[in-house]
Design an enzyme around this catalytic site. Structure first.
Site, PDB file in Angstrom:
ATOM      1  N   ARG A   1       9.021  41.175 -12.901  1.00 61.06           N
ATOM      2  CA  ARG A   1       8.992  40.223 -11.782  1.00 61.06           C
ATOM      3  C   ARG A   1       8.610  38.816 -12.251  1.00 61.06           C
ATOM      4  O   ARG A   1       8.964  37.829 -11.611  1.00 61.06           O
ATOM      5  CB  ARG A   1       8.053  40.736 -10.685  1.00 61.06           C
ATOM      6  CG  ARG A   1       6.622  40.906 -11.078  1.00 61.06           C
ATOM      7  CD  ARG A   1       5.861  41.871 -10.169  1.00 61.06           C
ATOM      8  NE  ARG A   1       6.262  43.255 -10.372  1.00 61.06           N
ATOM      9  CZ  ARG A   1       5.746  44.276  -9.692  1.00 61.06           C
ATOM     10  NH1 ARG A   1       4.803  44.078  -8.783  1.00 61.06           N
ATOM     11  NH2 ARG A   1       6.163  45.505  -9.924  1.00 61.06           N
TER      12      ARG A   1
ATOM     13  N   LYS B   1       1.979  51.466 -21.684  1.00 63.70           N
ATOM     14  CA  LYS B   1       2.547  52.668 -21.055  1.00 63.70           C
ATOM     15  C   LYS B   1       2.143  53.908 -21.861  1.00 63.70           C
ATOM     16  O   LYS B   1       1.843  53.806 -23.042  1.00 63.70           O
ATOM     17  CB  LYS B   1       4.083  52.589 -21.067  1.00 63.70           C
ATOM     18  CG  LYS B   1       4.684  51.548 -20.155  1.00 63.70           C
ATOM     19  CD  LYS B   1       6.198  51.535 -20.325  1.00 63.70           C
ATOM     20  CE  LYS B   1       6.847  50.442 -19.486  1.00 63.70           C
ATOM     21  NZ  LYS B   1       6.860  50.739 -18.048  1.00 63.70           N
TER      22      LYS B   1
END
Length: 486
Positions: free
Chosen positions: A333, A259
């Protein structure tokens, strides 16, 4: 200190319309409060305050707060109960003023809804300052009068539950590691005889063949933990439980798909899903709700080491499906896939997972509501009705086949962990990915990325991590427990 509510006047003559507690206090001081208010200029607008000193020896300082219209109720346009929201916001503002005056105790006008008043007080005063030497003075709110003590206590428990989630989310990632998160929740549940907490180590996760979860955890020096909580509140401990599943990434660097550094510190709260579902179970236990709840939280860090997942790697989930990891920052996920497969062991009445899953959810709804993707209209209705009461709203999002095709059209594996059109409908493709690991008829996925933190949007929460939608999950569980009773 004392916090009293006053309604906006229906007419323009500006005469203050007190709550019953405000009226009683005004009589106690021979009408002085009403007199002072009218001398202070125009009537109090919603959320605005006036402070008076020296009116009564028991209450050296009295804060009067504007509650808005007296008969505010459910607002269909806003999807919440406006009266309740007005009370929460007004009481929070009043209590903070007492805190600024450094008064250690405040009595709060129930304002016709003691639960909402308690929520406003306890949520409004909360602040994470564990690690600061200079702390704000602690203020203890209590109910003014004794008529609504049961509703007040319920509101305190609801708010303390959300504050627990806020505490866990706000704490630095070196203070709340996977093991420390699990131990903190275990300690909160220690006093309840009908709760069992299992802190599962890496060896257990391996035995359970949770390959997707392990692939994320292996990039970090912190070992993963699978936290499993059993709350047996139903008269029959064999009744089908409500299963809560929460994403527990205690720090998310993005892994190899790193990120940007700006704002990365906020990723200490990437375990917001685990924090809210565990806090909801702590609250359910405190309320002694008559239903069974199981909480599942896969906990780990997502870090970029020499052992970390690489873009293009293929991993195998618990149900045997292979997953191509095209973006290591779509890691939540992967944890949830294995946890949702495991959740099928419990023959649940309903399975609800919560996760700070996608930036796309924040883009879609901002901080106004939690996005809900579900295969069950029955489940949706319950969540929606609960959120109208709590003011912590939910909004239904699509779970179309259209999105499923975008994650199952994958070159190397059964599914890809990102949609093939990259940014398009990112929250929806993430939900479609999760659906590949669910066979249960009543399942809902709550994407809480947009409601993770609060700047100034929710007036009764300070700036910082929000702990949303803990109260909605609790209210939902309470409604489900009434359902099974009736």
């Amino acid at each position: 200190g004392l916090v009293l509510g006053v309604y906006s006047s229906e007419k323009d003559d500006g005469a203050a319309q007190f709550t019953s507690a405000g009226d009683a206090f005004d009589r106690l001081v021979s009408g002085k409060l009403r007199e002072l208010l009218s001398l202070c200029g125009p009537p109090l607008k919603k959320g605005k305050t006036r402070v008076f000193h020296g009116l009564h020896q028991d209450f050296p300082s009295v804060v009067v707060v504007g509650l808005g219209k007296k008969n505010a109720g459910v607002n269909d346009q806003e999807n919440w109960n406006e009266g309740k929201e007005n009370i929460r916001a007004a009481v929070a503002v009043g209590c903070r003023q007492i805190q600024d005056l450094e008064i250690p105790c405040v009595e709060v006008d129930p304002c016709g809804d003691a639960q909402s008043a308690a929520e406003g007080a306890v949520l409004g005063l909360h602040e994470y300052n564990e690690l600061k030497q200079k702390k704000k003075p602690i203020v203890t709110p209590q109910l003014h009068g004794s008529a609504d003590s049961e509703a007040w206590q319920k509101g305190v428990i609801y708010a303390e539950g959300q504050n627990l989630a806020r505490y866990l989310m706000e704490a630095p990632a070196n203070y709340i590691t996977p093991i420390k998160f699990a131990e903190h929740i275990e300690q909160k549940l220690r006093s309840f005889s009908n709760v069992k907490v299992h802190i599962r180590p890496e060896s257990w996760i391996t035995t359970e063949q949770m390959g997707a979860f392990l692939s994320v955890a292996k990039g970090s020096a912190e070992p993963p933990i699978f936290l499993e909580i059993h709350y047996l509140g139903a008269a029959n401990t064999n009744d089908s439980p409500l299963v809560f599943v929460g994403k527990g990434v205690t720090f998310d660097s993005g892994g190899i798909s790193l990120k940007p550094s700006s704002g990365m510190d906020a990723m200490r709260a990437d375990m917001g899903g685990a924090a809210t579902i565990c806090s909801a179970i702590v609250t359910a236990a405190a309320l002694n709700l008559p239903l069974n709840i199981i909480g599942l939280a896969p906990l780990c860090e997502n870090m970029p080491s020499g052992k970390a997942n690489k873009p293009g790697d293929v991993v195998r989930a618990k149900n045997g499906k292979t997953i191509q990891v095209d973006n290591t920052d779509a890691e939540g996920r992967l944890l949830l896939a294995d946890a949702l497969c495991y959740a099928h062991n419990f023959n649940a009445r309903a399975t609800v997972n919560a996760a700070t899953l996608t930036g796309a959810m924040d883009v879609a709804l901002g901080s106004a509501a939690t996005g809900v993707f579900t295969n069950s209209s029955w489940l949706w209705t319950h969540l929606y009705e609960a959120s109208i009461l709590t003011g912590d709203r939910v909004w239904r999002m699509p779970l179309f086949e259209h999105y499923t095709k975008q994650v199952t059209d994958c070159p190397l594996a059964d599914v890809s962990n990102i949609g093939k059109y990259s940014r398009a409908g990112g929250a929806c493709t993430a939900a479609a990915f999760l659906k590949e690991f669910v066979t249960a008829p009543h399942w809902a996925h709550l994407d809480i990325a947009g409601v993770m933190s609060n700047k100034d949007e929710v007036p009764y929460l300070r700036k910082g991590m929000a702990g949303r939608p803990t109260r909605t999950l609790v209210e939902f569980a309470a409604r489900l427990s009434q359902d099974s009773h009736n």
